[in-house]
Structure formats: C-alpha cells, structure tokens
Motif scaffolding. Structure first.
Motif, PDB file in Angstrom:
ATOM      1  N   LEU A 151       0.825  -1.219   0.000  1.00 58.52           N
ATOM      2  CA  LEU A 151       0.000   0.000   0.000  1.00 58.52           C
ATOM      3  C   LEU A 151       0.860   1.270   0.000  1.00 58.52           C
ATOM      4  N   PRO A 152       1.857   1.402   0.920  1.00 63.26           N
ATOM      5  CA  PRO A 152       2.727   2.578   0.806  1.00 63.26           C
ATOM      6  C   PRO A 152       3.491   2.601  -0.513  1.00 63.26           C
ATOM      7  N   GLY A 153       3.843   1.426  -1.009  1.00 61.33           N
ATOM      8  CA  GLY A 153       4.521   1.375  -2.307  1.00 61.33           C
ATOM      9  C   GLY A 153       3.653   1.912  -3.426  1.00 61.33           C
ATOM     10  N   LEU A 154       2.368   1.565  -3.383  1.00 63.97           N
ATOM     11  CA  LEU A 154       1.437   2.088  -4.386  1.00 63.97           C
ATOM     12  C   LEU A 154       1.270   3.595  -4.254  1.00 63.97           C
ATOM     13  N   VAL A 155       1.295   4.099  -3.014  1.00 63.55           N
ATOM     14  CA  VAL A 155       1.186   5.552  -2.806  1.00 63.55           C
ATOM     15  C   VAL A 155       2.369   6.256  -3.452  1.00 63.55           C
ATOM     16  N   VAL A 156       3.585   5.781  -3.154  1.00 64.32           N
ATOM     17  CA  VAL A 156       4.783   6.415  -3.732  1.00 64.32           C
ATOM     18  C   VAL A 156       4.762   6.308  -5.246  1.00 64.32           C
ATOM     19  N   THR A 157       4.437   5.139  -5.760  1.00 62.49           N
ATOM     20  CA  THR A 157       4.390   4.949  -7.211  1.00 62.49           C
ATOM     21  C   THR A 157       3.352   5.872  -7.843  1.00 62.49           C
ATOM     22  N   GLY A 158       2.188   5.983  -7.209  1.00 62.35           N
ATOM     23  CA  GLY A 158       1.140   6.861  -7.741  1.00 62.35           C
ATOM     24  C   GLY A 158       1.538   8.322  -7.741  1.00 62.35           C
ATOM     25  N   VAL A 159       2.185   8.762  -6.655  1.00 60.26           N
ATOM     26  CA  VAL A 159       2.624  10.158  -6.570  1.00 60.26           C
ATOM     27  C   VAL A 159       3.627  10.460  -7.677  1.00 60.26           C
ATOM     28  N   VAL A 160       4.579   9.556  -7.876  1.00 60.66           N
ATOM     29  CA  VAL A 160       5.617   9.810  -8.878  1.00 60.66           C
ATOM     30  C   VAL A 160       5.042   9.697 -10.282  1.00 60.66           C
ATOM     31  N   LEU A 161       4.155   8.734 -10.507  1.00 67.55           N
ATOM     32  CA  LEU A 161       3.541   8.649 -11.834  1.00 67.55           C
ATOM     33  C   LEU A 161       2.724   9.890 -12.134  1.00 67.55           C
TER      34      LEU A 161
END
Length: 144
Positions: free
Chosen positions: A84-94
């Motif tokens: 879940l935190p990984g998806l947050v970081v990935t989403g922010v950067v994307l």
C-alpha cells in the motif's frame, strides 16, 4: 540449529522493503525535474511539490513500521501491507511524470524539462515496495 520454514524468505523481503524505503528517502533529497533553460517568471516550478514529498515520506514511515513489525513478529502479514505505501509512492511519482511534465510546452517549450534522477529513484523504490508487499501477501496466502 534449524531454521523455521518461511523464515529464510521473510528476511530478504523485509530487507528489500527497508532498502526501498531508503531509496524513497534518497529520491526525496534529489531533484525530480531538470530543465536546461530558464522558465518564464511566474511559471510553476516543475519540481515535485512539497506536499507530495510529505506524502511519500509518510508512506516510507508506514513501510518502515511494517518492516519492523514483520521482523519482530516473525510473520509476513505486516509486510504484506507494504504494497500500500509502495502504491502511494508509485502513484505520486507517476502523477508527477505523467500529468505534470507533458504539459511543459505551455510553460516554455525551450526549457526542455525532463524527469530528474529523484523521480526515477522514487519510481523504482515505490515499485520495489509494492512488489515486496505483494510477494509477502502471496507467501501468507500460500502458507494459510
């Protein structure tokens, strides 16, 4: 001294999640956009916004806590939530890469704005956290 089944694969996943968290911290200190030219006065800075950096930092804190809980409890369930935190970081950067940067032509086409090293480090780290969490989730499901 025998090792319990599943213990061998748990530690490397926890180490990978911790390394990905450190990668996010490193990415937050690097520039996330680079531009060769000078932007016109009043043009928004193409760098990743402070609020988005704080969201990434909070995600790292969550991933670090989940990694610690995984190691302390000797169970993969907390680490499974690291996706879940990984998806947050990935989403922010994307969002930063896909939404912000392609519209640079309206600011100043000659600026040649491109993603900086920080954006790529953040993206790789976010994907690594997501993959680690998913691998732990599949391990939990397989064991249960």
């Amino acid at each position: 001294m025998q090792q319990r089944p599943g213990r061998r694969s748990r530690v490397p996943r926890a180490v990978l999640a911790a390394a990905a968290g450190l990668g996010v911290i490193a990415g937050l200190t690097l520039r996330t956009a680079r531009h060769a030219g000078v932007l016109d006065p009043g043009t928004p800075d193409p760098e990743l916004a402070v609020s988005l950096r704080l969201v990434c930092a909070a995600a790292v804190l969550a991933a670090g806590t989940l990694t610690y809980l995984t190691l302390v409890r000797n169970r993969d369930e907390p680490l499974a939530m690291a996706c879940l935190p990984g998806l947050v970081v990935t989403g922010v950067v994307l969002r930063h890469l896909v939404v912000t940067l392609p519209h640079v032509a309206r600011f100043q086409p000659s600026a040649r704005i491109a993603p900086g090293a920080g954006a790529w480090v953040l993206l790789v780290s976010g994907v690594a956290m997501t993959v680690t969490g998913l691998a732990a989730a599949f391990a939990v499901r397989r064991a249960g």
